[in-house]
Write a protein that holds these residues in place. Structure first.
Motif, PDB file in Angstrom:
ATOM      1  N   ARG A 224     -10.868   1.378  29.165  1.00 55.51           N
ATOM      2  CA  ARG A 224     -10.045   1.557  27.969  1.00 55.51           C
ATOM      3  C   ARG A 224     -10.179   2.991  27.490  1.00 55.51           C
ATOM      4  N   VAL A 225      -9.060   3.600  27.136  1.00 57.15           N
ATOM      5  CA  VAL A 225      -9.035   4.955  26.616  1.00 57.15           C
ATOM      6  C   VAL A 225      -8.488   4.881  25.198  1.00 57.15           C
ATOM      7  N   SER A 226      -9.145   5.572  24.279  1.00 49.70           N
ATOM      8  CA  SER A 226      -8.633   5.632  22.912  1.00 49.70           C
ATOM      9  C   SER A 226      -9.003   6.966  22.304  1.00 49.70           C
ATOM     10  N   GLY A 227      -8.288   7.323  21.255  1.00 51.25           N
ATOM     11  CA  GLY A 227      -8.595   8.580  20.608  1.00 51.25           C
ATOM     12  C   GLY A 227      -7.687   8.880  19.441  1.00 51.25           C
ATOM     13  N   GLN A 228      -7.917  10.070  18.895  1.00 54.56           N
ATOM     14  CA  GLN A 228      -7.175  10.550  17.743  1.00 54.56           C
ATOM     15  C   GLN A 228      -7.154  12.057  17.805  1.00 54.56           C
ATOM     16  N   PHE A 229      -6.028  12.646  17.423  1.00 56.39           N
ATOM     17  CA  PHE A 229      -5.973  14.092  17.242  1.00 56.39           C
ATOM     18  C   PHE A 229      -5.006  14.395  16.108  1.00 56.39           C
ATOM     19  N   SER A 230      -5.189  15.548  15.498  1.00 58.65           N
ATOM     20  CA  SER A 230      -4.297  15.936  14.417  1.00 58.65           C
ATOM     21  C   SER A 230      -3.984  17.421  14.503  1.00 58.65           C
ATOM     22  N   GLY A 231      -2.872  17.778  13.930  1.00 56.41           N
ATOM     23  CA  GLY A 231      -2.427  19.164  13.907  1.00 56.41           C
ATOM     24  C   GLY A 231      -1.279  19.299  12.928  1.00 56.41           C
ATOM     25  N   LYS A 232      -0.688  20.472  12.884  1.00 58.10           N
ATOM     26  CA  LYS A 232       0.391  20.732  11.937  1.00 58.10           C
ATOM     27  C   LYS A 232       1.670  21.092  12.665  1.00 58.10           C
ATOM     28  N   SER A 233       2.796  20.871  11.977  1.00 62.38           N
ATOM     29  CA  SER A 233       4.113  21.165  12.528  1.00 62.38           C
ATOM     30  C   SER A 233       5.024  21.645  11.406  1.00 62.38           C
ATOM     31  N   VAL A 234       5.859  22.632  11.700  1.00 63.45           N
ATOM     32  CA  VAL A 234       6.835  23.106  10.716  1.00 63.45           C
ATOM     33  C   VAL A 234       8.115  22.274  10.756  1.00 63.45           C
ATOM     34  N   THR A 235       8.210  21.360  11.704  1.00 65.11           N
ATOM     35  CA  THR A 235       9.368  20.469  11.802  1.00 65.11           C
ATOM     36  C   THR A 235       9.314  19.464  10.655  1.00 65.11           C
ATOM     37  N   GLY A 236      10.456  19.138  10.086  1.00 59.57           N
ATOM     38  CA  GLY A 236      10.529  18.197   8.969  1.00 59.57           C
ATOM     39  C   GLY A 236      10.193  16.767   9.369  1.00 59.57           C
ATOM     40  N   VAL A 237       9.839  15.961   8.384  1.00 60.97           N
ATOM     41  CA  VAL A 237       9.413  14.579   8.613  1.00 60.97           C
ATOM     42  C   VAL A 237      10.459  13.767   9.352  1.00 60.97           C
ATOM     43  N   GLU A 238      11.710  13.841   8.936  1.00 62.15           N
ATOM     44  CA  GLU A 238      12.746  13.015   9.572  1.00 62.15           C
ATOM     45  C   GLU A 238      12.935  13.399  11.036  1.00 62.15           C
TER      46      GLU A 238
ATOM     47  N   SER B 177       8.812  -0.102  18.698  1.00 59.17           N
ATOM     48  CA  SER B 177       8.347   0.089  17.330  1.00 59.17           C
ATOM     49  C   SER B 177       7.841  -1.242  16.789  1.00 59.17           C
ATOM     50  N   SER B 178       6.612  -1.256  16.291  1.00 63.29           N
ATOM     51  CA  SER B 178       6.071  -2.483  15.716  1.00 63.29           C
ATOM     52  C   SER B 178       5.933  -2.368  14.204  1.00 63.29           C
ATOM     53  N   SER B 179       6.015  -1.144  13.690  1.00 58.00           N
ATOM     54  CA  SER B 179       5.901  -0.926  12.254  1.00 58.00           C
ATOM     55  C   SER B 179       6.428   0.472  11.939  1.00 58.00           C
ATOM     56  N   ASN B 180       7.070   0.587  10.792  1.00 62.00           N
ATOM     57  CA  ASN B 180       7.635   1.871  10.392  1.00 62.00           C
ATOM     58  C   ASN B 180       7.705   1.865   8.872  1.00 62.00           C
ATOM     59  N   SER B 181       7.007   2.795   8.205  1.00 61.33           N
ATOM     60  CA  SER B 181       7.054   2.835   6.746  1.00 61.33           C
ATOM     61  C   SER B 181       7.025   4.273   6.263  1.00 61.33           C
ATOM     62  N   SER B 182       7.576   4.474   5.067  1.00 63.50           N
ATOM     63  CA  SER B 182       7.577   5.794   4.442  1.00 63.50           C
ATOM     64  C   SER B 182       7.333   5.632   2.956  1.00 63.50           C
ATOM     65  N   THR B 183       6.573   6.562   2.393  1.00 65.11           N
ATOM     66  CA  THR B 183       6.358   6.594   0.950  1.00 65.11           C
ATOM     67  C   THR B 183       6.436   8.036   0.485  1.00 65.11           C
ATOM     68  N   SER B 184       6.692   8.198  -0.802  1.00 61.20           N
ATOM     69  CA  SER B 184       6.740   9.529  -1.376  1.00 61.20           C
ATOM     70  C   SER B 184       6.165   9.454  -2.775  1.00 61.20           C
ATOM     71  N   MET B 185       5.264  10.412  -3.085  1.00 70.82           N
ATOM     72  CA  MET B 185       4.673  10.440  -4.411  1.00 70.82           C
ATOM     73  C   MET B 185       4.407  11.893  -4.792  1.00 70.82           C
ATOM     74  N   LYS B 186       4.892  12.276  -5.943  1.00 74.54           N
ATOM     75  CA  LYS B 186       4.685  13.636  -6.461  1.00 74.54           C
ATOM     76  C   LYS B 186       5.054  14.701  -5.433  1.00 74.54           C
ATOM     77  N   GLY B 187       6.150  14.470  -4.697  1.00 72.28           N
ATOM     78  CA  GLY B 187       6.635  15.439  -3.739  1.00 72.28           C
ATOM     79  C   GLY B 187       6.021  15.355  -2.359  1.00 72.28           C
ATOM     80  N   THR B 188       4.959  14.579  -2.193  1.00 72.31           N
ATOM     81  CA  THR B 188       4.320  14.422  -0.887  1.00 72.31           C
ATOM     82  C   THR B 188       4.908  13.201  -0.197  1.00 72.31           C
TER      83      THR B 188
ATOM     84  N   PRO C 128       5.367  19.737  -0.187  1.00 67.77           N
ATOM     85  CA  PRO C 128       6.315  20.841  -0.370  1.00 67.77           C
ATOM     86  C   PRO C 128       5.646  22.193  -0.107  1.00 67.77           C
ATOM     87  N   GLY C 129       6.319  23.023   0.681  1.00 68.01           N
ATOM     88  CA  GLY C 129       5.822  24.363   0.959  1.00 68.01           C
ATOM     89  C   GLY C 129       4.739  24.431   2.019  1.00 68.01           C
TER      90      GLY C 129
END
Length: 167
Positions: A90-104, A121-132, A154-155
């Motif tokens: 079994r292989v598993s992991g996590q990585f993170s980084g940044k992108s200038v591409t928009g969320v949509e 797709s088994s799940s898809n959700s979006s939330t927004s609070m105080k601009g985030t 934002p920004g």
């Protein structure tokens, strides 16, 4: 970053930390303890092998360890953290980084990339609070699982956290 890396890995637990000396003592799932500097963890200088020969690597992203089927945003930069485990086939992991591409656009990219790999797709959700905005996508299929969390303030470039597993 070192604390985050250890906290997101189910194979590891924090035993203690020494802020003054910049070190953390961790315990692996099989009971081994080791003390590492935060700097070493953040630079990816940490690899843990358990008694069964299973290996977990932690630290800054080395995306060469990530299976080819796992999509990576085309403009992914500023790698923040990574862990990768290979255990009993079994292989598993996590990585993170940044992108200038928009969320949509990122959501569409990951939907298409997952579909190309035969994942549904088994799940898809979006939330927004105080601009985030936070979008979460989960895909599964053929013994593979993929979870993408995109956070955009934002920004700022979007932060993308990618979790994967394969049996």
């Amino acid at each position: 970053a070192g604390e985050m890396i250890v906290s997101v890995n189910p194979e590891l637990g924090r035993v203690s930390q020494d802020e003054e000396n910049g070190t953390m003592t961790i315990r692996t799932k099989d009971g081994k303890e080791m003390t590492l500097s935060y700097q070493d963890i953040a630079e990816g200088k940490m690899e843990v092998t358990d008694a069964d020969g299973n290996t977990t690597r932690l630290g800054s992203p080395d995306l060469s360890l990530v299976p080819a089927w796992v999509p990576k945003a085309p403009d992914l930069t500023d790698g923040i953290s990574m862990f990768h485990t290979a255990a009993g086939g079994r292989v598993s992991g996590q990585f993170s980084g940044k992108s200038v591409t928009g969320v949509e656009d990122l959501k569409e990219f990951f939907e298409n990339a997952a579909s190309d790999q035969g994942l549904s797709s088994s799940s898809n959700s979006s939330t927004s609070m105080k601009g985030t905005s936070v979008a979460t996508q989960e895909f599964t299929g053929g013994g593979k699982s993929l979870k993408i969390v995109i956070t955009e303030k934002p920004g700022s470039a979007a932060l993308i956290n990618t979790n994967y597993s394969e049996n």
